[in-house]
Structure formats: structure tokens, C-alpha cells
Motif scaffolding. Structure first.
Motif, PDB file in Angstrom:
ATOM      1  N   ALA A 328       2.403   7.139  -2.589  1.00 52.78           N
ATOM      2  CA  ALA A 328       1.934   6.017  -1.771  1.00 52.78           C
ATOM      3  C   ALA A 328       0.573   6.281  -1.134  1.00 52.78           C
ATOM      4  O   ALA A 328      -0.106   5.343  -0.695  1.00 52.78           O
ATOM      5  CB  ALA A 328       2.955   5.706  -0.682  1.00 52.78           C
ATOM      6  N   VAL A 329       0.157   7.547  -1.089  1.00 53.19           N
ATOM      7  CA  VAL A 329      -1.094   7.898  -0.408  1.00 53.19           C
ATOM      8  C   VAL A 329      -2.293   7.176  -1.012  1.00 53.19           C
ATOM      9  O   VAL A 329      -3.210   6.762  -0.300  1.00 53.19           O
ATOM     10  CB  VAL A 329      -1.291   9.441  -0.441  1.00 53.19           C
ATOM     11  CG1 VAL A 329      -2.725   9.815  -0.063  1.00 53.19           C
ATOM     12  CG2 VAL A 329      -0.303  10.119   0.494  1.00 53.19           C
ATOM     13  N   THR A 334       1.222  -0.459   2.544  1.00 55.15           N
ATOM     14  CA  THR A 334       1.879   0.457   3.475  1.00 55.15           C
ATOM     15  C   THR A 334       3.333   0.655   3.076  1.00 55.15           C
ATOM     16  O   THR A 334       3.996  -0.278   2.620  1.00 55.15           O
ATOM     17  CB  THR A 334       1.807  -0.100   4.915  1.00 55.15           C
ATOM     18  OG1 THR A 334       0.434  -0.309   5.252  1.00 55.15           O
ATOM     19  CG2 THR A 334       2.417   0.858   5.917  1.00 55.15           C
ATOM     20  N   LEU A 335       3.817   1.866   3.270  1.00 59.60           N
ATOM     21  CA  LEU A 335       5.198   2.208   2.916  1.00 59.60           C
ATOM     22  C   LEU A 335       5.834   3.000   4.040  1.00 59.60           C
ATOM     23  O   LEU A 335       5.203   3.899   4.615  1.00 59.60           O
ATOM     24  CB  LEU A 335       5.231   3.039   1.624  1.00 59.60           C
ATOM     25  CG  LEU A 335       6.619   3.461   1.125  1.00 59.60           C
ATOM     26  CD1 LEU A 335       7.362   2.266   0.542  1.00 59.60           C
ATOM     27  CD2 LEU A 335       6.500   4.571   0.085  1.00 59.60           C
ATOM     28  N   LEU A 336       7.083   2.683   4.359  1.00 64.52           N
ATOM     29  CA  LEU A 336       7.866   3.492   5.293  1.00 64.52           C
ATOM     30  C   LEU A 336       8.879   4.290   4.491  1.00 64.52           C
ATOM     31  O   LEU A 336       9.691   3.724   3.756  1.00 64.52           O
ATOM     32  CB  LEU A 336       8.590   2.607   6.318  1.00 64.52           C
ATOM     33  CG  LEU A 336       9.549   3.343   7.281  1.00 64.52           C
ATOM     34  CD1 LEU A 336       8.778   4.321   8.163  1.00 64.52           C
ATOM     35  CD2 LEU A 336      10.322   2.355   8.137  1.00 64.52           C
ATOM     36  N   VAL A 337       8.817   5.608   4.609  1.00 65.79           N
ATOM     37  CA  VAL A 337       9.764   6.498   3.946  1.00 65.79           C
ATOM     38  C   VAL A 337      10.772   6.955   4.989  1.00 65.79           C
ATOM     39  O   VAL A 337      10.393   7.478   6.041  1.00 65.79           O
ATOM     40  CB  VAL A 337       9.045   7.711   3.324  1.00 65.79           C
ATOM     41  CG1 VAL A 337      10.064   8.711   2.777  1.00 65.79           C
ATOM     42  CG2 VAL A 337       8.108   7.261   2.219  1.00 65.79           C
ATOM     43  N   HIS A 338      12.059   6.745   4.702  1.00 71.56           N
ATOM     44  CA  HIS A 338      13.121   7.106   5.642  1.00 71.56           C
ATOM     45  C   HIS A 338      14.034   8.124   4.971  1.00 71.56           C
ATOM     46  O   HIS A 338      14.844   7.792   4.118  1.00 71.56           O
ATOM     47  CB  HIS A 338      13.919   5.859   6.050  1.00 71.56           C
ATOM     48  CG  HIS A 338      14.882   6.105   7.169  1.00 71.56           C
ATOM     49  ND1 HIS A 338      15.650   5.101   7.723  1.00 71.56           N
ATOM     50  CD2 HIS A 338      15.217   7.232   7.841  1.00 71.56           C
ATOM     51  CE1 HIS A 338      16.401   5.605   8.680  1.00 71.56           C
ATOM     52  NE2 HIS A 338      16.158   6.899   8.760  1.00 71.56           N
ATOM     53  N   GLY A 356      -6.620  14.427   4.007  1.00 76.69           N
ATOM     54  CA  GLY A 356      -7.252  13.130   4.208  1.00 76.69           C
ATOM     55  C   GLY A 356      -6.314  11.950   4.094  1.00 76.69           C
ATOM     56  O   GLY A 356      -6.751  10.796   4.201  1.00 76.69           O
ATOM     57  N   ALA A 357      -5.014  12.194   3.884  1.00 78.89           N
ATOM     58  CA  ALA A 357      -4.058  11.092   3.793  1.00 78.89           C
ATOM     59  C   ALA A 357      -3.859  10.435   5.151  1.00 78.89           C
ATOM     60  O   ALA A 357      -3.987  11.088   6.197  1.00 78.89           O
ATOM     61  CB  ALA A 357      -2.721  11.607   3.264  1.00 78.89           C
ATOM     62  N   GLN A 358      -3.549   9.140   5.118  1.00 81.03           N
ATOM     63  CA  GLN A 358      -3.267   8.403   6.353  1.00 81.03           C
ATOM     64  C   GLN A 358      -1.748   8.238   6.472  1.00 81.03           C
ATOM     65  O   GLN A 358      -1.160   7.333   5.871  1.00 81.03           O
ATOM     66  CB  GLN A 358      -3.972   7.047   6.342  1.00 81.03           C
ATOM     67  CG  GLN A 358      -5.488   7.172   6.347  1.00 81.03           C
ATOM     68  CD  GLN A 358      -6.177   5.826   6.503  1.00 81.03           C
ATOM     69  OE1 GLN A 358      -5.649   4.791   6.128  1.00 81.03           O
ATOM     70  NE2 GLN A 358      -7.383   5.845   7.057  1.00 81.03           N
ATOM     71  N   ALA A 367       8.412   8.516   7.989  1.00 82.70           N
ATOM     72  CA  ALA A 367       6.958   8.615   7.921  1.00 82.70           C
ATOM     73  C   ALA A 367       6.406   7.306   7.370  1.00 82.70           C
ATOM     74  O   ALA A 367       6.962   6.735   6.425  1.00 82.70           O
ATOM     75  CB  ALA A 367       6.535   9.777   7.038  1.00 82.70           C
ATOM     76  N   THR A 368       5.326   6.829   7.982  1.00 81.53           N
ATOM     77  CA  THR A 368       4.642   5.631   7.509  1.00 81.53           C
ATOM     78  C   THR A 368       3.363   6.048   6.794  1.00 81.53           C
ATOM     79  O   THR A 368       2.542   6.781   7.352  1.00 81.53           O
ATOM     80  CB  THR A 368       4.297   4.692   8.677  1.00 81.53           C
ATOM     81  OG1 THR A 368       5.501   4.322   9.356  1.00 81.53           O
ATOM     82  CG2 THR A 368       3.603   3.438   8.173  1.00 81.53           C
ATOM     83  N   VAL A 369       3.207   5.582   5.551  1.00 80.12           N
ATOM     84  CA  VAL A 369       2.032   5.926   4.741  1.00 80.12           C
ATOM     85  C   VAL A 369       1.159   4.684   4.610  1.00 80.12           C
ATOM     86  O   VAL A 369       1.632   3.638   4.144  1.00 80.12           O
ATOM     87  CB  VAL A 369       2.440   6.418   3.337  1.00 80.12           C
ATOM     88  CG1 VAL A 369       1.212   6.888   2.565  1.00 80.12           C
ATOM     89  CG2 VAL A 369       3.483   7.526   3.434  1.00 80.12           C
ATOM     90  N   ILE A 370      -0.098   4.790   5.028  1.00 79.18           N
ATOM     91  CA  ILE A 370      -1.066   3.712   4.855  1.00 79.18           C
ATOM     92  C   ILE A 370      -1.935   4.079   3.652  1.00 79.18           C
ATOM     93  O   ILE A 370      -2.731   5.029   3.708  1.00 79.18           O
ATOM     94  CB  ILE A 370      -1.932   3.496   6.109  1.00 79.18           C
ATOM     95  CG1 ILE A 370      -1.063   3.120   7.310  1.00 79.18           C
ATOM     96  CG2 ILE A 370      -2.972   2.404   5.861  1.00 79.18           C
ATOM     97  CD1 ILE A 370      -0.697   4.291   8.199  1.00 79.18           C
TER      98      ILE A 370
END
Length: 434
Positions: A328-329, A334-338, A356-358, A367-370
Motif C-alpha cells: 500500500a505504500v 489510503t488503507l487501514l491494516v488491522h 520515506g513511507a507515510q 496502522a494507516t498507510v497513506i
């Protein structure tokens, strides 16, 4: 300590054949202890965890003959239960979490077992209650010796019963099944795990003479038999490796074909990656991932952020959440990983952030990945692999990054991925082992 040096930023091209399934191998290897007759296995992965378990079986007295690459003949007619009382056994068993699954077979066939607290990944608490409670319901008696750190188990009178498992533990279900196949009477296991690898174990045991019904469901019925015979068994391809290669192809903008993937056994894995915007082309039993210059994460129907979480089979496997997160990076969206099961499995994201990942680590489980949408490349850094799946996620990130990365503690990756550096070199990766 081994390290991997990766020069990133180069797309890959070619075919990759997935290894045999790691998680299946640990179950079916322990099952050879249930019979004195020969068992031939094919497609065993050449990885540290599998090889260490084969060494442990050899130390217990199992005859081990390598027939060819990935194929072995096992014969457990001269097993030495007394080896479990030695310091050498303590060292071998403590270093391998899969060693816990020798309990069921040893109790079923020899009436006794002894096991230290097992080792494995440092991904949080991995309790053994399901194993022990299930075996106790069959009549096993446990005694923990705090001085030597061993569990001593007496299983001289195992009898079938009804049990409702407190969790659908894969290894716990496997252990109980292997004890129940030689116990007296009928055993019913409700809330049993039903992963393809567990189904493979059940099919193998049935070919050996066991009487297991309900395979593939969460309600198993086992009629105990007097003895089991030999068989031949071929392992499935590793679904976790297949998912890892899908993420790797998308993240690095590569065109990769995964050969002989047993698509019918992958469950939700293809659809989860498709919801992340990754195009999969099914060519017979092969999966081709074309070059992705961009891929966009889907949303829920109401427009809210897509959440990917782990569930017991047939839900999404927890072993691929680290791969989904890193993929997802470079996505758009945007992704939420649970990650529900293990409270330490997401702690590797600090290394991705350094690259450099958001990513926002909300808590130990979320974790939320933008996604960067390739507007900015990750940068190479030096890092260490904390566990098998996080290690491969960092490897995927390094292959997509600008510059050179070094991943220390590469033995963790070797525990689950067969000759990963050589296989990736064959499709164009610039990677070498230090």
C-alpha cells in the motif's frame, strides 16, 4: 549473522515457481511419527524451519533419506522417546515453534511427551492453551516444571470426546487431530481450523488409515483406529509466498508470472490484492501480474477507508498483512491494516517510515498507510528483520527504493523463504548475500 544487500529501483521480469508450503510442512512432518511405515513427501521447502524440524525428527530416531530436491522418505520405526530427556532435545525444540506439534503424535503412539517452551517469531504472545486444553480433554496429563522449563505430558490413556475449541488455532487443531486419530473412540472437534494446509494434513492421515470426516469445515469427527500405515504426500505451493510475489510485482512495477499457484486454494488472497488496485491475470493455474505504473486502493461502498484485517480461514490470513501494508505504500489512496492476532507484528513500520513511507501506527494492532502513488520513491537504508513476514516486507520495500539497502538478521527471512536471493536474482533483482 547473514545480511542481504539490495540495490533498488529495478523492475523485475520473468517466472517464479512458489516453494512448498512452510506451514503445511511443519504439520505433515510431525505426522510421520504416527506410523512405523515409510512416508514419502514431495515439494518440501528448503527453508530453515523445515530443515530444523527434519533434523529434530532424525535425532528422535526417524530414518530420513533425501530422494531428490524437495523429496524425502521418512521411516519412524525406531523412534527413541528417551531422546526428549536430553539437553540436545531441549536446545533443538526450544529454537523451533513448530516442535510443539510433535506432542500429539508422540502422545498418541508412545504415551508420553516432553517439550520446552517453543521459540519462533518475536511477534507477540502466541499462547499454547488450545493445544494443551484439547490434549487434556483427550486424557493427557500436563505437568510444568519451572526449574527446567519443560512441560511433561502423560498420554497413556487417550480417549475420544467432544470439544469446542476456544480459538480456531491451526497448529492447535493439527496437534489435537494427530492425537485423536489413535485415541480410543470418537472425537468431535468444533470450531476447528479449516485452512487448506490443515485439510492437507487430514487427507494425508486418511490415506494412512485414519477416519476423519468433515474435512474443510470447522466441525471434524475422528474415529480412532488401532494403527496407521505409510503413504505418499505432495505439499501445496506456499500461499504466503504467492501473496508476497503479488505485492512485490506491484510495488516494484514488475511483470511477474507465478507458476503453478493452485489458485483454487488461495481463498481471499487474490481478491484482497485486487481491491488494492492490482490486476491479476489468471492463465490456467498461473497468475500473471503485469507492470503497474499506478494502482489505486478501493474504498468501502460508503466511501470510507478500506480496512484489511486478519481472520481465521476462510478469512484473510494474518501472515500476509505485513505484505499488504508494504504494498500500500506506493498505491494511490489510503488503507487501514488491522492486525488482530499479534500485538508486535506491526512494529517494523518504523523502518518503512525511515525509508520515506507515510504510515501512522495507531496502536500495536492498527496502522494507516497513506499511499505515495509513486510521487516519491522510498530511499535505501540499513535495517534488521524482526520476523519472517516483516523481513520480506522490508525486502519488497528495498527492491522498490532508490539506492542501496542492507537487511540484517536475514536468517529470519530464510526461515520461511527458500533461497530467496537466488530466486529473485533469476528475475533481475540486484541482491546479494553478505
Amino acid at each position: 549473522m547473514a545480511s542481504l544487500e539490495i540495490e533498488g529501483g529495478y523492475p523485475l521480469r520473468g517466472d517464479i515457481v512458489p516453494q512448498g508450503a512452510k506451514n503445511e510442512s511443519l504439520q505433515v512432518l510431525c505426522a510421520v511419527l504416527l506410523t512405523p511405515e515409510p512416508i514419502i513427501m514431495r515439494n518440501l521447502p528448503d527453508i530453515r524451519d523445515t530443515n530444523k524440524l527434519i533434523e529434530l525428527l532424525g535425532s528422535l530416531g526417524v530414518s530420513v533419506e533425501k530422494l531428490e530436491e524437495g523429496a524425502y522418505r521418512f521411516e519412524a520405526k525406531d523412534v527413541k522417546p528417551e531422546y526428549m530427556d536430553t539437553p540436545e532435545f531441549a536446545s533443538q525444540a526450544a529454537s523451533l515453534r513448530g516442535s510443539i506439534m510433535i506432542l500429539g503424535p508422540m502422545l498418541a503412539r508412545f504415551g508420553r511427551a516432553r517439550i520446552p517452551k517453543p521459540g519462533g517469531d518475536k511477534i507477540g504472545r502466541r499462547r499454547l492453551d488450545t493445544h494443551f486444553i484439547g490434549l487434556e480433554k483427550l486424557g493427557a496429563k500436563f505437568n510444568y516444571n519451572a526449574k527446567d522449563g519443560f512441560y511433561h505430558i502423560d498420554g497413556t490413556n487417550l480417549e475420544g470426546c467432544y470439544m469446542l475449541l476456544d480459538e480456531a488455532s491451526v497448529t492447535g487443531t493439527a496437534n489435537i487431530i494427530m492425537a485423536a486419530v489413535l485415541a480410543k473412540g470418537k472425537t468431535t472437534i468444533y470450531n476447528a481450523a479449516c485452512e487448506p494446509y490443515l485439510q492437507q494434513l487430514c487427507h494425508m492421515l486418511n490415506r494412512m488409515g485414519a477416519k476423519i470426516s468433515g474435512v474443510g469445515s470447522n466441525l471434524l469427527t475422528i474415529e480412532g483406529v488401532e494403527a496407521l500405515g505409510g503413504t505418499e504426500h505432495t505439499l501445496l505451493p506456499d500461499m504466503i509466498e504467492i501473496g508476497s510475489f503479488i505485492g512485490l510485482a506491484a510495488m516494484t512495477g514488475s511483470a511477474i508470472t507465478i507458476k503453478n499457484a493452485r489458485i483454487d486454494q488461495l481463498g481471499l488472497i487474490p481478491s484482497v490484492f485486487e481491491r488494492m488496485g492490482i490486476r491479476l491475470e489468471f492463465r490456467g493455474d498461473d497468475i500473471h501480474i503485469p507492470v503497474h505504473h499506478h494502482y489505486e486502493i478501493d474504498t468501502f461502498i460508503d466511501g470510507s477507508i478500506l480496512t484489511v484485517s486478519d481472520h481465521p480461514w476462510p478469512g484473510f490470513t494474518p501472515d500476509l498483512l505485513s505484505i499488504v501494508l508494504v504494498t500500500a505504500v506506493q498505491a494511490r489512496g489510503t488503507l487501514l491494516v488491522h492486525q488482530k492476532m499479534f500485538e508486535s507484528r506491526l512494529f517494523f513500520v518504523d523502518k518503512l517510515i525511515d525509508m520515506g513511507a507515510q504510515i501512522i501506527l495507531c496502536d500495536p494492532h492498527r496502522a494507516t498507510v497513506i499511499g505515495l502513488d509513486r510521487k516519491m520513491n522510498l530511499r535505501g537504508i540499513r535495517m534488521s528483520s524482526p520476523d519472517i513476514r516483516a523481513g520480506v516486507s522490508l525486502l519488497i520495500a528495498a527492491l522498490s527504493a532508490e539506492g542501496t539497502s542492507i537487511i540484517d538478521n536475514a536468517e529470519q527471512i530464510d526461515r520461511g523463504y527458500q533461497k530467496i536471493d537466488q530466486r529473485l536474482q533469476a528475475v533481475g533483482a540486484k541482491i546479494r548475500r553478505l
